[in-house]
Write a protein that holds these residues in place. Structure first.
Motif, mmCIF file in Angstrom:
data_model
loop_
_atom_site.group_PDB
_atom_site.id
_atom_site.type_symbol
_atom_site.label_atom_id
_atom_site.label_comp_id
_atom_site.label_asym_id
_atom_site.label_seq_id
_atom_site.Cartn_x
_atom_site.Cartn_y
_atom_site.Cartn_z
ATOM 1 N N TRP A 162 0.812 -1.225 0.000
ATOM 2 C CA TRP A 162 0.000 0.000 0.000
ATOM 3 C C TRP A 162 0.842 1.271 0.000
ATOM 4 C CZ3 TRP A 162 -4.730 1.697 -0.953
ATOM 5 C CH2 TRP A 162 -5.040 3.014 -0.571
ATOM 6 N N ASN A 163 1.743 1.435 0.940
ATOM 7 C CA ASN A 163 2.507 2.678 1.034
ATOM 8 C C ASN A 163 3.326 2.928 -0.229
ATOM 9 O OD1 ASN A 163 1.436 2.747 3.582
ATOM 10 N ND2 ASN A 163 3.383 3.038 4.638
ATOM 11 N N ARG A 164 3.962 1.884 -0.719
ATOM 12 C CA ARG A 164 4.776 2.021 -1.938
ATOM 13 C C ARG A 164 3.899 2.335 -3.137
ATOM 14 N NH1 ARG A 164 8.889 -2.615 -4.425
ATOM 15 N NH2 ARG A 164 9.237 -1.573 -6.443
ATOM 16 N N MET A 165 2.800 1.605 -3.259
ATOM 17 C CA MET A 165 1.918 1.792 -4.411
ATOM 18 C C MET A 165 1.322 3.196 -4.446
ATOM 19 S SD MET A 165 -1.576 2.092 -5.053
ATOM 20 C CE MET A 165 -2.215 1.448 -3.529
ATOM 21 N N MET B 136 2.332 6.045 -3.076
ATOM 22 C CA MET B 136 3.295 7.105 -3.370
ATOM 23 C C MET B 136 3.749 7.045 -4.821
ATOM 24 S SD MET B 136 3.331 8.953 -0.757
ATOM 25 C CE MET B 136 4.446 10.085 -1.584
ATOM 26 N N ASP B 137 3.953 5.835 -5.350
ATOM 27 C CA ASP B 137 4.315 5.712 -6.764
ATOM 28 C C ASP B 137 3.245 6.337 -7.651
ATOM 29 O OD1 ASP B 137 6.650 4.452 -6.109
ATOM 30 O OD2 ASP B 137 5.953 2.421 -6.609
ATOM 31 N N GLU B 138 1.975 6.094 -7.322
ATOM 32 C CA GLU B 138 0.872 6.621 -8.127
ATOM 33 C C GLU B 138 0.814 8.141 -8.051
ATOM 34 O OE1 GLU B 138 -2.537 6.630 -10.590
ATOM 35 O OE2 GLU B 138 -0.978 5.134 -10.187
ATOM 36 N N LEU B 139 0.932 8.693 -6.845
ATOM 37 C CA LEU B 139 0.853 10.148 -6.686
ATOM 38 C C LEU B 139 2.028 10.843 -7.371
ATOM 39 C CD1 LEU B 139 -0.252 10.289 -2.924
ATOM 40 C CD2 LEU B 139 -1.670 10.803 -4.926
ATOM 41 N N LEU B 140 3.214 10.299 -7.223
ATOM 42 C CA LEU B 140 4.392 10.902 -7.851
ATOM 43 C C LEU B 140 4.327 10.787 -9.369
ATOM 44 C CD1 LEU B 140 7.121 9.603 -5.373
ATOM 45 C CD2 LEU B 140 6.313 11.966 -5.621
ATOM 46 N N ARG B 141 3.759 9.690 -9.865
ATOM 47 C CA ARG B 141 3.621 9.504 -11.307
ATOM 48 C C ARG B 141 2.666 10.544 -11.904
ATOM 49 N NH1 ARG B 141 3.470 4.457 -11.315
ATOM 50 N NH2 ARG B 141 1.239 4.170 -10.954
ATOM 51 N N VAL B 142 1.563 10.817 -11.190
ATOM 52 C CA VAL B 142 0.601 11.818 -11.678
ATOM 53 C C VAL B 142 1.238 13.209 -11.682
ATOM 54 C CG1 VAL B 142 -1.590 12.972 -11.197
ATOM 55 C CG2 VAL B 142 -1.403 10.487 -10.955
ATOM 56 N N GLU B 143 1.988 13.541 -10.641
ATOM 57 C CA GLU B 143 2.648 14.852 -10.600
ATOM 58 C C GLU B 143 3.679 14.984 -11.723
ATOM 59 O OE1 GLU B 143 2.413 16.760 -6.149
ATOM 60 O OE2 GLU B 143 4.319 15.910 -6.824
ATOM 61 N N THR C 244 -3.092 19.150 -5.645
ATOM 62 C CA THR C 244 -3.818 19.772 -4.540
ATOM 63 C C THR C 244 -4.326 18.679 -3.608
ATOM 64 O OG1 THR C 244 -5.978 19.695 -5.637
ATOM 65 C CG2 THR C 244 -4.567 21.619 -6.096
ATOM 66 N N SER C 245 -4.766 19.078 -2.427
ATOM 67 C CA SER C 245 -5.288 18.088 -1.484
ATOM 68 C C SER C 245 -6.511 17.374 -2.058
ATOM 69 C CB SER C 245 -5.647 18.767 -0.149
ATOM 70 O OG SER C 245 -6.605 19.791 -0.341
ATOM 71 N N ASN C 246 -7.356 18.092 -2.774
ATOM 72 C CA ASN C 246 -8.552 17.464 -3.355
ATOM 73 C C ASN C 246 -8.170 16.436 -4.417
ATOM 74 O OD1 ASN C 246 -10.392 18.944 -1.812
ATOM 75 N ND2 ASN C 246 -10.391 20.644 -3.252
ATOM 76 N N GLU C 247 -7.156 16.761 -5.218
ATOM 77 C CA GLU C 247 -6.715 15.814 -6.242
ATOM 78 C C GLU C 247 -6.096 14.574 -5.607
ATOM 79 O OE1 GLU C 247 -5.661 19.029 -9.807
ATOM 80 O OE2 GLU C 247 -4.164 18.516 -8.283
ATOM 81 N N VAL C 248 -5.331 14.772 -4.539
ATOM 82 C CA VAL C 248 -4.760 13.624 -3.817
ATOM 83 C C VAL C 248 -5.872 12.742 -3.260
ATOM 84 C CG1 VAL C 248 -3.417 12.941 -1.795
ATOM 85 C CG2 VAL C 248 -2.608 14.803 -3.252
ATOM 86 N N LEU C 249 -6.881 13.357 -2.647
ATOM 87 C CA LEU C 249 -7.981 12.595 -2.062
ATOM 88 C C LEU C 249 -8.722 11.784 -3.127
ATOM 89 C CD1 LEU C 249 -9.383 15.275 0.415
ATOM 90 C CD2 LEU C 249 -8.436 13.051 1.052
ATOM 91 N N LYS C 250 -8.899 12.358 -4.283
ATOM 92 C CA LYS C 250 -9.617 11.644 -5.350
ATOM 93 C C LYS C 250 -8.827 10.432 -5.820
ATOM 94 C CE LYS C 250 -12.235 12.534 -9.583
ATOM 95 N NZ LYS C 250 -12.677 13.593 -10.537
ATOM 96 N N ILE C 251 -7.514 10.587 -5.983
ATOM 97 C CA ILE C 251 -6.677 9.465 -6.418
ATOM 98 C C ILE C 251 -6.652 8.378 -5.346
ATOM 99 C CG2 ILE C 251 -4.303 8.789 -6.933
ATOM 100 C CD1 ILE C 251 -3.951 11.630 -8.149
ATOM 101 N N VAL C 252 -6.496 8.791 -4.091
ATOM 102 C CA VAL C 252 -6.446 7.822 -2.990
ATOM 103 C C VAL C 252 -7.774 7.075 -2.878
ATOM 104 C CG1 VAL C 252 -6.286 7.601 -0.492
ATOM 105 C CG2 VAL C 252 -4.658 9.035 -1.722
ATOM 106 N N ALA C 253 -8.879 7.773 -3.109
ATOM 107 C CA ALA C 253 -10.190 7.124 -3.044
ATOM 108 C C ALA C 253 -10.300 6.005 -4.063
ATOM 109 C CB ALA C 253 -11.292 8.155 -3.266
ATOM 110 N N GLN C 254 -9.789 6.228 -5.249
ATOM 111 C CA GLN C 254 -9.841 5.194 -6.282
ATOM 112 C C GLN C 254 -9.018 3.976 -5.868
ATOM 113 O OE1 GLN C 254 -8.352 7.482 -9.581
ATOM 114 N NE2 GLN C 254 -10.315 8.484 -9.990
ATOM 115 N N ARG C 255 -7.866 4.203 -5.254
ATOM 116 C CA ARG C 255 -7.009 3.103 -4.814
ATOM 117 C C ARG C 255 -7.632 2.368 -3.621
ATOM 118 N NH1 ARG C 255 -4.223 1.347 -8.763
ATOM 119 N NH2 ARG C 255 -4.475 3.082 -10.220
ATOM 120 N N MET C 256 -8.297 3.094 -2.747
ATOM 121 C CA MET C 256 -8.952 2.450 -1.604
ATOM 122 C C MET C 256 -10.037 1.489 -2.088
ATOM 123 S SD MET C 256 -9.213 5.612 1.141
ATOM 124 C CE MET C 256 -9.959 4.609 2.448
#
Length: 404
Positions: free
Chosen positions: A357-360, A362-369, A377-389
């Motif tokens: 989870w932690n590795r995946m 961060m890899d996803e968030l850094l890849r999008v950036e 933004t915090s909202n964009e992070v929350l949306k990506i994390v929601a999809q992974r959850m």
């Protein structure tokens, strides 16, 4: 709630600025300032009450911008303990205001009532209220829920304390053969007290008066000295309960408090009939009973940090501070589920798995950036994390981290 808090703040300010009587120097601001601590105690509670309401407002604003329904609901549920604490904290503070006003009247109008006895009474009452108020101010979901469930009994005790001081003042005036007008003045204070309440048995669709703390009009605004519950308010509470924002035990406790001594005495887990009727008596409502963490099977389940704690600074740079601190985004999981998403019981070995989870995350968030070239933004992070959850079958039901 904001209107009610502002009204209490205004009343406290007026009491604190009211000069003592000219000759005898009696009143809360007189007698050499011995009652000042009680005024200060009330004023100090306003800080955390306003903070809870401010946090609730900020989280609601964030939820509305995420653009992902499940994450939006999860963030809205995070407001529950804050809103619940503010509801009952405001109720308790209104009661403390009752005692302050009563003490001020007794000091000014009842010279035969012992100042020493009144001081002891006020200290005892403050000490009785303080643990519950502290639990509500903590914003810890477990402490808030426990304080909520204990409130009906506490309010019954405070009502008896209030009546005892009032009756003692009346008797002292009568024994000293003082004017009837002064006795009436003490009696009239009861009519303005948040402790005096009744619950008329009206049809669910009709407005019902639930005590004397706040007023809610048809537009949903609370102010003044009474709480009027309309059909719209009942529908809102029903939806908040079903969404998991406010707990059924909290609604039950509030109604028992406003319902007076008879309903305060109901301490079992069943909801009063009137509450079940007002909330629709649905299967969801019938299934909800008062229970602690152990009763809900949650006591041994670990908390999972959705956002990796070792990257706290990274998330802070993207707006996860204050109410959005990553420690507020934890999910209670079954132990096996928690170990599975971290690659097994050995977390160091688990990090070698790309799907850990932690590795995946961060890899996803850094890849999008890297792809967009912009800081998320915090909202964009929350949306990506929601999809992974969702992909990892992690429920979006957040609890705050209270560990070291």
């Amino acid at each position: 709630m904001k209107g009610s808090t502002n009204n209490v703040a205004s009343a406290l300010s007026k009491l604190a600025s009211r000069p003592p009587t000219p000759l005898t120097r009696r009143g809360l601001t007189g007698v050499n300032g011995v009652f000042s601590r009680h005024l200060d105690y009330g004023s100090k509670q306003l800080s955390w009450l306003r903070g809870s309401l401010g946090s609730t407002t900020a989280l609601i604003a964030t939820a509305g911008k995420v653009g992902e329904p499940d994450m939006e609901l999860g963030i809205l549920q995070m407001t529950g303990p804050r809103l619940q604490a503010a509801m009952f904290g405001a109720m308790l503070l209104a009661v403390w205001l009752d005692f302050l006003q009563l003490a001020d009247v007794v000091l000014r109008e009842c010279p035969a009532y012992s100042i020493e006895a009144l001081f002891v009474d006020m200290n005892r009452i403050q000490q009785r209220m303080a643990p519950t108020m502290a639990s509500l101010a903590s914003a810890d979901p477990g402490q808030v829920e426990a304080a909520t469930l204990a409130m009906p009994e506490l309010m019954g005790q405070l009502t008896r304390e209030f009546d005892a001081i009032r009756d003692g003042a009346r008797r002292s005036m009568e024994n000293q053969a003082k004017t009837f007008a002064a006795v009436q003045f003490v009696e009239m204070l009861t009519l303005a007290s948040a402790l005096q309440a009744s619950l008329p048995r009206l049809p669910p669709a009709a407005p019902a008066m639930l005590g004397t703390g706040l007023v809610m009009g048809s537009g949903g605004v609370m102010a003044g000295s009474q709480l009027v519950v309309s059909a719209e308010w009942v529908e809102m509470i029903r939806r908040l309960v079903q969404a998991g924002v406010i707990s059924i035990p909290a609604v039950s406790a509030a109604v028992r408090i406003h319902g007076g001594q008879v309903m305060m005495a109901q301490s079992n887990g069943e909801l009063p009939e009137g509450v079940r009727e007002a909330l629709g008596d649905s299967p969801e409502v019938r299934a909800m009973h008062e229970t602690g963490r152990a009763g809900a099977g949650m006591s041994e389940n670990p908390l999972h940090h959705v956002f990796p704690r070792e990257r706290r600074a990274w998330f802070q740079q993207r707006g996860f501070t204050g109410d959005l601190d990553i420690d507020n985004f934890c999910v209670r999981l079954e132990k096996a589920h928690h170990e599975a998403i971290h690659g097994g019981g050995n977390w160091r070995l688990g990090r070698t798995w790309p799907g850990e989870w932690n590795r995946m995350i961060m890899d996803e968030l850094l890849r999008v950036e890297a792809r967009t070239g912009d800081v998320l933004t915090s909202n964009e992070v929350l949306k990506i994390v929601a999809q992974r959850m969702k992909a990892y079958d992690i429920p979006m039901s957040f609890s705050p981290w209270r560990g070291p």
